[in-house]
Motif scaffolding. Sequence first.
Motif, mmCIF file in Angstrom:
data_model
loop_
_atom_site.group_PDB
_atom_site.id
_atom_site.type_symbol
_atom_site.label_atom_id
_atom_site.label_comp_id
_atom_site.label_asym_id
_atom_site.label_seq_id
_atom_site.Cartn_x
_atom_site.Cartn_y
_atom_site.Cartn_z
ATOM 1 N N THR A 1 0.826 -1.207 0.000
ATOM 2 C CA THR A 1 0.000 0.000 0.000
ATOM 3 C C THR A 1 0.861 1.259 0.000
ATOM 4 O O THR A 1 0.656 2.180 -0.795
ATOM 5 N N HIS B 1 1.448 4.180 -2.818
ATOM 6 C CA HIS B 1 1.260 5.632 -2.608
ATOM 7 C C HIS B 1 2.421 6.412 -3.183
ATOM 8 O O HIS B 1 2.242 7.412 -3.875
ATOM 9 N N LYS C 1 2.346 6.506 -6.852
ATOM 10 C CA LYS C 1 1.234 7.239 -7.441
ATOM 11 C C LYS C 1 1.559 8.716 -7.701
ATOM 12 O O LYS C 1 1.094 9.288 -8.685
ATOM 13 N N THR C 2 2.331 9.314 -6.808
ATOM 14 C CA THR C 2 2.614 10.751 -6.969
ATOM 15 C C THR C 2 3.380 11.041 -8.265
ATOM 16 O O THR C 2 2.904 11.834 -9.080
ATOM 17 N N PRO C 3 4.526 10.369 -8.496
ATOM 18 C CA PRO C 3 5.172 10.616 -9.796
ATOM 19 C C PRO C 3 4.298 10.189 -10.975
ATOM 20 O O PRO C 3 4.326 10.833 -12.020
ATOM 21 N N LEU C 4 3.509 9.166 -10.773
ATOM 22 C CA LEU C 4 2.644 8.712 -11.862
ATOM 23 C C LEU C 4 1.630 9.789 -12.233
ATOM 24 O O LEU C 4 1.308 9.979 -13.415
ATOM 25 N N THR C 5 1.186 10.537 -11.218
ATOM 26 C CA THR C 5 0.244 11.623 -11.488
ATOM 27 C C THR C 5 0.858 12.639 -12.438
ATOM 28 O O THR C 5 0.239 13.060 -13.430
ATOM 29 N N SER C 6 2.109 12.959 -12.128
ATOM 30 C CA SER C 6 2.795 13.930 -12.999
ATOM 31 C C SER C 6 2.942 13.381 -14.409
ATOM 32 O O SER C 6 2.730 14.103 -15.395
ATOM 33 N N LYS D 1 -1.514 2.686 -13.702
ATOM 34 C CA LYS D 1 -2.366 3.106 -12.599
ATOM 35 C C LYS D 1 -3.309 1.967 -12.182
ATOM 36 O O LYS D 1 -3.434 1.628 -11.005
ATOM 37 N N LYS E 1 -4.450 -6.866 -0.312
ATOM 38 C CA LYS E 1 -5.373 -6.750 0.819
ATOM 39 C C LYS E 1 -6.318 -7.935 0.875
ATOM 40 O O LYS E 1 -6.537 -8.529 1.925
#
Lengths: 651, 231
Positions: free
Chosen positions: A437, A441, A444-449, A482, A493
């Motif tokens: 998890t 996270h 995800k942040t660099p992936l957003t960019s 993503k 999970k």
Amino acid sequence: MKHWYRSLPIKIICFILCIVSLATVAVTVVGAILLANMQFYNKPKSALAEEYVYGRIYQDAYNIVFNALNGNENVAFTSDQTNLRYQIFSPDGDVIASNTPVVLKYDSKAWEYFRYCEVRSSDDGTNYIDLWSDRDDIDGENVYIFCAYINDSMAVDDIYALISRFIDIAYSFRYTIFPIGISALVLAFVFFIWLMCVSARRPRSDELHPGALNHIPFDLLLAFIVAMFVFAILATDGFYYYSDVGTAICIIAASFIAANIALGLCMSISARIKQRTLLTNTVTWMCCKFLWRILKWALAFLRRLLKGFGKVFRGIGGLFANIPLIWRTSLIILVVSLIELIVVLLSWWEPDNLILWWIAEKIVLVPIVMYSALFLRKLQKGGEALAKGDLEYRIDTGMMFWDFKRHGENLNSISDGMAAAVEQRLQSERMKAELITNVSHDIKTPLTSIINYAGLIAEEECGSEKHREYAEVLVRKSEHLKRLLEDLVEISKASSGNLEIVLTPCDAGVLLTQAAGEFEQRCQAADLELITTQPETPVRIMADSRRIWRVFENLMNNACKYSLIGSRVYLSLERVGNNAVFTLRNTSRTALNISPDELMERFVRGDASRSTEGNGLGLSIARSLTELQGGSMDISIDGDLFKVILTFPII
Amino acid sequence: MYNILICDDDRDIVNALKIYLSDSSYNIYEAYNGAEAVAVIGREDIHLVLMDIMMPEMDGISAMVKIREHCNVPVILITAKSEDSDKVLGLNIGADDYIIKPFQPVEVVARVRSQLRRYLQLGGGKVRPQSFTVGGIELDDISKTVTCDGQAVSLTPTEYEILKLLISNPNRVYSPKEIYREIWRENPVTTDNTIAVHIRHIREKIEINPAEPRYLKAVWGHGYMIQGDKK
């Protein structure tokens, strides 16, 4: 006609021929022995004739001389009744009796048969005679002479003619009987074999047709025959001595009957062997079998009896085991003590003293035993708790001593160790899920960019067509990344059980309708026809509304992605026993050369679909989520037919 | 011109959002942690805040608590935390919307627009009879019109009836059968998925992201409902 040689007439003829051959063999053998005894093989014919004729003449001579000397007429020996020609001379040389007119000289050479007769007179006046061939054997002068010859013409059919004929025939056949005997033996053998072969056979059939005889138990038959023979022998005992002819006839008849019976018996044996009932169809066998059955039955009965006893004992034991330990111990002590008391009271010792001792013993023993039982009960409780998985349970070892204390402490250590191991395991599972998890996270942040700037590049107007194309690839791939991340988090999970599941009653039919509605457009886009079926009455299951939707979403997504374009997708709900069964069937676009298990494995996908979107986690997530909600998911692949079966218990 | 504050410790994300939003002619302020954001809000007249949760110095949750102390400016949380518990926490302490990274820029823009409209309508919004309002959705039963964040939405008569049924009883779950009976006044065919299809169409028209609807929600295995405003 097929198997003509098996027909009844042929069999009878064969039988008769066999018996005849056997009789011939017997006759030749007996004849050969007789002939050998009669010296037919080592003496010339003349010598044989002389011997047997002279033997007969001796008998007649005695009678003739006896009759002549005692004044009787020789009526049986007239010339027309016998071929014997005789003359008796007195010591003086006179002829005193004769049946021939020809008077020959008193000369031994002139007669074929010449005997000297010694006469002894008895008291009653009868003269007894003895015949001698030598004159010197007789003392005294009173010597009569008997002279005789056989009329060669054999005009009269008497004993001499018979003897002479017999000798003629026997002599000429003395060697011929050997080949006759041997061929008869061969024939008998051939017929015998033939009969053995055709026994129990019929023409026009290859099956066995045993006669009525063959149904009689073999040993019974044999015994009957033997008994018959014994009876016959006993009945004819003594008959032997009356007459030679009678004996002979008896023996021949008996032999004939015996031969017939023996041959019949042989046929029966052969039939029985063919039928394989020679040994089984006997009274002995049946008796043995009957006895064996009785024995077996007796054994089984015995075993059942023992088992029954065992059950009774076990039942009593089980009853006893269900009594709580402390009560059980009390019961044992009570019983033991009572027995002791009875024994002591009945003994010849002084009862007063003994009773005191008994009471003292019990006062010491009972608390000890009760105390032990109490501890045992505590240990037992601890063990049971441990067995049930209650790792928190602790046995109170404060009041215990010796072995009880040690055992209690051991049990406590076991639960400690197990609790630690379980805790460690859970922690590592949790940590794994948390790690995934957290890492997701951070990704995800660099992936957003990446997604944002790729989008910006794609929308940049000054760029060339190629730039836009490349940027679109970036956008698409980052979107894929993503989804991968989301699935990864979800599967970690779901498989570690770190997912909160809230089960509420759901209408499976409604779920099916909703899924069909949601995916209607996507199916149309993929040129698929979605066909749903469900029962008339509502089917209710326990499920987590959101999680079960995720399961359906994944499965339907798969179906839309991988189905053959233009084919049909079937989504059905059925009530099977106490279960609600969802079945999703679709035809794969590519060959599914992969096992369902492999397909279920995380990250494994159908090879050919690797170039298309999707990451293969969908099925795995669906299965984990289904199982978390108390259902089960099965996949079956039949050629290109892909089938997913979801089973949930109906409430 | 609306003033929008973008707060994220990742400057690239701030820049990207700035580019997307400046297209829609907004005035953009930037902040790179929670403390800065709070300072900017105290200084400027901000109409909307886009804020990350995981940031150095002061995280998004603390910053939002501070903001909510004296200001009810709409706050949209933009975060990589996708757990349900995170969402619930964020919304409970006063966030107006919640966007999960990585996001679609278009969706962010749409949500910003929606929040701004609602924020501004809040002051001059008057409740008319025969009309139902949930969030940015308004259904006027007299004029038979539906507006979403102030923009007219064209629905078919059936879609309108369904939406009316759901919105007139917010938070009540209607099963497809019930909806069918209410709309057509007859018993439905069991295997009919008409309602599900209509619901999907409505969702496509009124939701920014139909895959994650804010208003028209499906309760799987039960039916559908309009999620009402939190009191």
